[in-house]
Design a protein around this motif. Structure first.
Motif, mmCIF file in Angstrom:
data_model
loop_
_atom_site.group_PDB
_atom_site.id
_atom_site.type_symbol
_atom_site.label_atom_id
_atom_site.label_comp_id
_atom_site.label_asym_id
_atom_site.label_seq_id
_atom_site.Cartn_x
_atom_site.Cartn_y
_atom_site.Cartn_z
ATOM 1 N N MET A 164 31.874 21.759 126.310
ATOM 2 C CA MET A 164 33.317 21.577 126.137
ATOM 3 C C MET A 164 33.877 22.867 125.559
ATOM 4 S SD MET A 164 35.209 18.767 123.662
ATOM 5 C CE MET A 164 34.616 17.355 124.582
ATOM 6 N N THR A 165 34.909 23.406 126.182
ATOM 7 C CA THR A 165 35.562 24.601 125.657
ATOM 8 C C THR A 165 37.056 24.354 125.577
ATOM 9 O OG1 THR A 165 35.704 25.565 127.872
ATOM 10 C CG2 THR A 165 33.827 26.220 126.532
ATOM 11 N N GLY A 166 37.685 24.997 124.611
ATOM 12 C CA GLY A 166 39.126 24.885 124.506
ATOM 13 C C GLY A 166 39.628 25.329 123.150
ATOM 14 N N PRO A 167 40.946 25.421 123.035
ATOM 15 C CA PRO A 167 41.549 25.881 121.792
ATOM 16 C C PRO A 167 41.468 24.837 120.687
ATOM 17 C CG PRO A 167 43.246 25.289 123.365
ATOM 18 C CD PRO A 167 41.942 25.159 124.075
ATOM 19 N N LEU A 168 41.467 25.351 119.466
ATOM 20 C CA LEU A 168 41.445 24.524 118.266
ATOM 21 C C LEU A 168 42.479 25.091 117.298
ATOM 22 C CD1 LEU A 168 40.067 22.531 116.181
ATOM 23 C CD2 LEU A 168 38.592 24.464 115.599
ATOM 24 N N SER A 169 43.320 24.226 116.800
ATOM 25 C CA SER A 169 44.254 24.595 115.733
ATOM 26 C C SER A 169 44.023 23.630 114.588
ATOM 27 C CB SER A 169 45.704 24.475 116.201
ATOM 28 O OG SER A 169 45.965 25.400 117.215
ATOM 29 N N GLN A 170 43.862 24.173 113.408
ATOM 30 C CA GLN A 170 43.695 23.291 112.258
ATOM 31 C C GLN A 170 44.231 23.959 111.004
ATOM 32 O OE1 GLN A 170 39.485 22.447 112.362
ATOM 33 N NE2 GLN A 170 38.960 24.197 111.127
ATOM 34 N N GLN A 171 44.636 23.107 110.104
ATOM 35 C CA GLN A 171 45.045 23.565 108.785
ATOM 36 C C GLN A 171 44.177 22.791 107.802
ATOM 37 O OE1 GLN A 171 48.875 22.432 106.834
ATOM 38 N NE2 GLN A 171 49.266 24.640 106.944
ATOM 39 N N LEU A 172 43.499 23.529 106.947
ATOM 40 C CA LEU A 172 42.652 22.861 105.969
ATOM 41 C C LEU A 172 42.783 23.507 104.608
ATOM 42 C CD1 LEU A 172 39.565 24.497 105.647
ATOM 43 C CD2 LEU A 172 39.735 23.949 108.040
ATOM 44 N N GLU A 173 42.536 22.682 103.609
ATOM 45 C CA GLU A 173 42.624 23.109 102.214
ATOM 46 C C GLU A 173 41.221 23.230 101.648
ATOM 47 O OE1 GLU A 173 44.280 21.446 97.920
ATOM 48 O OE2 GLU A 173 44.775 20.377 99.772
ATOM 49 N N VAL A 174 40.962 24.339 100.979
ATOM 50 C CA VAL A 174 39.710 24.528 100.255
ATOM 51 C C VAL A 174 39.903 23.843 98.904
ATOM 52 C CG1 VAL A 174 38.087 26.195 99.296
ATOM 53 C CG2 VAL A 174 39.327 26.735 101.425
ATOM 54 N N LEU A 175 39.180 22.758 98.668
ATOM 55 C CA LEU A 175 39.429 21.930 97.487
ATOM 56 C C LEU A 175 39.170 22.664 96.179
ATOM 57 C CD1 LEU A 175 38.058 18.502 98.755
ATOM 58 C CD2 LEU A 175 40.445 19.283 98.617
ATOM 59 N N SER A 176 38.209 23.571 96.145
ATOM 60 C CA SER A 176 37.880 24.251 94.892
ATOM 61 C C SER A 176 38.949 25.236 94.445
ATOM 62 C CB SER A 176 36.531 24.966 95.013
ATOM 63 O OG SER A 176 36.613 25.990 95.995
ATOM 64 N N THR A 177 39.744 25.744 95.406
ATOM 65 C CA THR A 177 40.732 26.778 95.061
ATOM 66 C C THR A 177 42.167 26.377 95.376
ATOM 67 O OG1 THR A 177 40.618 27.836 97.239
ATOM 68 C CG2 THR A 177 39.044 28.596 95.552
ATOM 69 N N GLY A 178 42.318 25.364 96.226
ATOM 70 C CA GLY A 178 43.655 24.986 96.677
ATOM 71 C C GLY A 178 44.171 25.853 97.809
ATOM 72 N N GLN A 179 43.398 26.856 98.218
ATOM 73 C CA GLN A 179 43.804 27.731 99.313
ATOM 74 C C GLN A 179 43.954 26.914 100.595
ATOM 75 O OE1 GLN A 179 40.799 30.506 100.611
ATOM 76 N NE2 GLN A 179 42.192 31.598 101.959
ATOM 77 N N VAL A 180 45.036 27.163 101.322
ATOM 78 C CA VAL A 180 45.265 26.517 102.605
ATOM 79 C C VAL A 180 45.047 27.549 103.704
ATOM 80 C CG1 VAL A 180 46.961 25.346 104.067
ATOM 81 C CG2 VAL A 180 46.872 24.850 101.608
ATOM 82 N N MET A 181 44.234 27.193 104.674
ATOM 83 C CA MET A 181 43.901 28.102 105.766
ATOM 84 C C MET A 181 44.445 27.543 107.072
ATOM 85 S SD MET A 181 39.988 29.222 104.729
ATOM 86 C CE MET A 181 39.301 27.959 105.717
ATOM 87 N N ASP A 182 45.109 28.391 107.828
ATOM 88 C CA ASP A 182 45.553 28.054 109.176
ATOM 89 C C ASP A 182 44.573 28.694 110.148
ATOM 90 O OD1 ASP A 182 48.008 26.534 108.875
ATOM 91 O OD2 ASP A 182 48.840 28.368 108.004
ATOM 92 N N VAL A 183 43.962 27.866 110.974
ATOM 93 C CA VAL A 183 42.929 28.325 111.899
ATOM 94 C C VAL A 183 43.429 28.170 113.326
ATOM 95 C CG1 VAL A 183 40.605 27.855 112.746
ATOM 96 C CG2 VAL A 183 41.091 27.703 110.288
ATOM 97 N N ARG A 184 43.299 29.232 114.086
ATOM 98 C CA ARG A 184 43.561 29.210 115.522
ATOM 99 C C ARG A 184 42.327 29.820 116.175
ATOM 100 N NH1 ARG A 184 46.821 26.644 113.493
ATOM 101 N NH2 ARG A 184 49.056 26.850 113.362
ATOM 102 N N ALA A 185 41.647 29.046 116.991
ATOM 103 C CA ALA A 185 40.372 29.501 117.532
ATOM 104 C C ALA A 185 40.156 28.979 118.945
ATOM 105 C CB ALA A 185 39.230 29.013 116.639
#
Length: 127
Positions: free
Chosen positions: A81-102
């Motif tokens: 399976m191939t295809g785009p992925l978009s996600q937003q996740l929070e690193v619980l230890s730091t509160g950092q929010v990451m926007d991922v486009r892959a």
């Protein structure tokens, strides 16, 4: 040749996997993953099944997750399976929010009649 029933089952399985990630539900996710899972993240780090599930339980909170159009090629009890992925996740230890486009490549195996994710490898999309 790719079977349309397999494609529908794989899309449903990926949808369920994404729903489990959004819910932070490692118990629901567990049977969707092969015991010898290899999950390679954007930073090149690799997780096996236990460490991947631990991350879902203890390290990250998914705030958004979507898959674009997926290309699925099945070969009996094996599929890619191939295809785009978009996600937003929070690193619980730091509160950092990451926007991922892959772009993601996943391999799936049919075991005891169910599709399980065996390998996932993502690469970042250029902005």
């Amino acid at each position: 040749m790719t079977d349309t029933k397999d494609c529908a089952a794989l899309q449903a399985r990926e949808h369920a996997r994404c729903a489990a990630l959004m819910a932070g539900d490692a118990e629901a996710l567990d049977p969707m993953l092969a015991d010898d899972l290899v999950h390679i993240h954007l930073n090149g780090m690799a997780d096996g099944k236990a460490s991947y599930l631990a991350g879902v339980r203890d390290a990250y909170r998914f705030r958004g997750l979507s898959r674009g159009d997926l290309t699925i090629r099945s070969y009996g009890d094996f599929a890619v399976m191939t295809g785009p992925l978009s996600q937003q996740l929070e690193v619980l230890s730091t509160g950092q929010v990451m926007d991922v486009r892959a772009m993601t490549t996943q391999t799936w195996l049919r075991q005891s009649g169910e599709w399980v994710l065996n390998t996932c490898h993502s690469t970042p999309l250029q902005s």
